[in-house]
Every structure is written in C-alpha cells, then in structure tokens.
Design an enzyme around this catalytic site. Structure first.
Site, mmCIF file in Angstrom:
data_model
loop_
_atom_site.group_PDB
_atom_site.id
_atom_site.type_symbol
_atom_site.label_atom_id
_atom_site.label_comp_id
_atom_site.label_asym_id
_atom_site.label_seq_id
_atom_site.Cartn_x
_atom_site.Cartn_y
_atom_site.Cartn_z
ATOM 1 N N TYR A 82 0.834 -1.200 0.000
ATOM 2 C CA TYR A 82 0.000 0.000 0.000
ATOM 3 C C TYR A 82 0.869 1.250 0.000
ATOM 4 O O TYR A 82 2.038 1.222 0.366
ATOM 5 C CB TYR A 82 -0.976 0.015 1.189
ATOM 6 C CG TYR A 82 -0.352 0.332 2.525
ATOM 7 C CD1 TYR A 82 -0.331 1.636 3.010
ATOM 8 C CD2 TYR A 82 0.197 -0.669 3.313
ATOM 9 C CE1 TYR A 82 0.239 1.931 4.246
ATOM 10 C CE2 TYR A 82 0.755 -0.384 4.547
ATOM 11 C CZ TYR A 82 0.775 0.918 5.011
ATOM 12 O OH TYR A 82 1.336 1.207 6.232
ATOM 13 N N CYS A 83 0.254 2.337 -0.452
ATOM 14 C CA CYS A 83 0.881 3.656 -0.434
ATOM 15 C C CYS A 83 -0.218 4.647 -0.064
ATOM 16 O O CYS A 83 -1.196 4.268 0.565
ATOM 17 C CB CYS A 83 1.520 3.981 -1.787
ATOM 18 S SG CYS A 83 0.340 4.074 -3.138
ATOM 19 N N ARG A 84 -0.097 5.855 -0.473
ATOM 20 C CA ARG A 84 -1.110 6.858 -0.135
ATOM 21 C C ARG A 84 -2.409 6.634 -0.916
ATOM 22 O O ARG A 84 -3.489 6.632 -0.354
ATOM 23 C CB ARG A 84 -0.581 8.268 -0.404
ATOM 24 C CG ARG A 84 -1.553 9.357 -0.041
ATOM 25 C CD ARG A 84 -0.983 10.752 -0.317
ATOM 26 N NE ARG A 84 -2.017 11.739 -0.234
ATOM 27 C CZ ARG A 84 -2.839 12.058 -1.235
ATOM 28 N NH1 ARG A 84 -2.705 11.465 -2.386
ATOM 29 N NH2 ARG A 84 -3.773 12.961 -1.074
ATOM 30 N N MET B 233 -3.856 4.218 1.397
ATOM 31 C CA MET B 233 -4.144 4.704 2.746
ATOM 32 C C MET B 233 -5.398 5.574 2.766
ATOM 33 O O MET B 233 -6.132 5.585 3.761
ATOM 34 C CB MET B 233 -2.929 5.487 3.264
ATOM 35 C CG MET B 233 -2.974 5.755 4.717
ATOM 36 S SD MET B 233 -2.862 4.208 5.614
ATOM 37 C CE MET B 233 -2.151 4.764 7.116
#
Length: 141
Positions: free
Chosen positions: A99-101, A128
């Site tokens: 995952y990332c932003r 996120m």
C-alpha cells in the site's frame, strides 16, 4: 455515417485526442488485468490479513509514514524497493499486501514484485486514503 466522417474531417485534433485517450485506457486496463496482481478493497485486505499469513508492505516515503501505518508493515519506499528486494526474500511464499497513499505507487511495487518472482501479490486499491475512508485503524509509530 456521412455525418460522422464530416465531423472527424472538421475536428481532427479532438478526434485524435479521443482515439489516444481510449487507446490509453484500453492499454492500462489490459496491463492491469494481465499483471497477475490482485487489487483489493480495504475490507477485502482486512479479511486477507486476518485469514492469511500475509506481510504488509508500506511503499510510502518516510514523511508519509509518520501520519500512520496499517498494522506492523515492512516499510520500504518505492524508490528503494529494487535495491532492497532481498529483505523480502524470506517472505516469498507469503502473500504480500502493498500500500501507499493512493494505490498508484503500490501498484508499481506489486508489478516489481511479480517480476522478481513473488506469486501472491496484492495491492490495496485506493491505498491509505481508502483505508482511512473505511474508518479502519491506523497505528502511529
């Protein structure tokens, strides 16, 4: 049919832009479907984390991690992932949830992991932002 051809002849630049955009959408969707990466929602990721021995991989930059993390992730920024893949070798048989932003960088990370031979790779769709929108817990350092 004649009206369509006349419209195209009178508006070549918008028509070329339309064809280009449609081609890009088809290319991106085809690439996504054939990449071997699952793109799951936040709820689906929670179920996977609870039922599978998965490792969570946070590919955000250091300053973004300060805002909170999902579970106890392995943090490797996307810019360093290629050099640090060896750190994930012992988890090769596990599901890797990246995952990332927003889900874009983690999607790139997932493709990188697939090319490196990781079979079970999952991208948190929406990253996120989607996790927070679902009101799921975030852990601070």
């Amino acid at each position: 049919m004649q009206a369509y051809l006349q419209f195209v002849a009178n508006n070549p630049i918008p028509f070329v832009a339309l064809v280009f955009n449609v081609a890009m959408i088809v290319w991106v969707e085809f690439s996504r479907m054939t990449s071997g990466v699952k793109h799951l929602s936040a709820g689906e990721v929670v179920r996977l984390m609870n039922s599978d021995d998965a490792i969570v991989l946070d590919v955000r930059d250091d300053n973004e991690v300060r805002e909170g993390m999902i579970g106890k992730p392995k943090h490797i920024p996307l810019s360093s992932l290629a050099k640090r893949l060896v750190e994930l070798e012992k988890h090769r048989d596990k599901t890797v949830i990246a995952y990332c932003r927003s889900g874009n960088r983690s999607s790139q990370a997932c493709r990188m992991l697939r090319k490196a031979g990781f079979e079970k790779v999952v991208n948190l769709r929406g990253g996120m932002l989607a996790w927070r929108d679902a009101n799921l817990p975030v852990r601070k350092r």
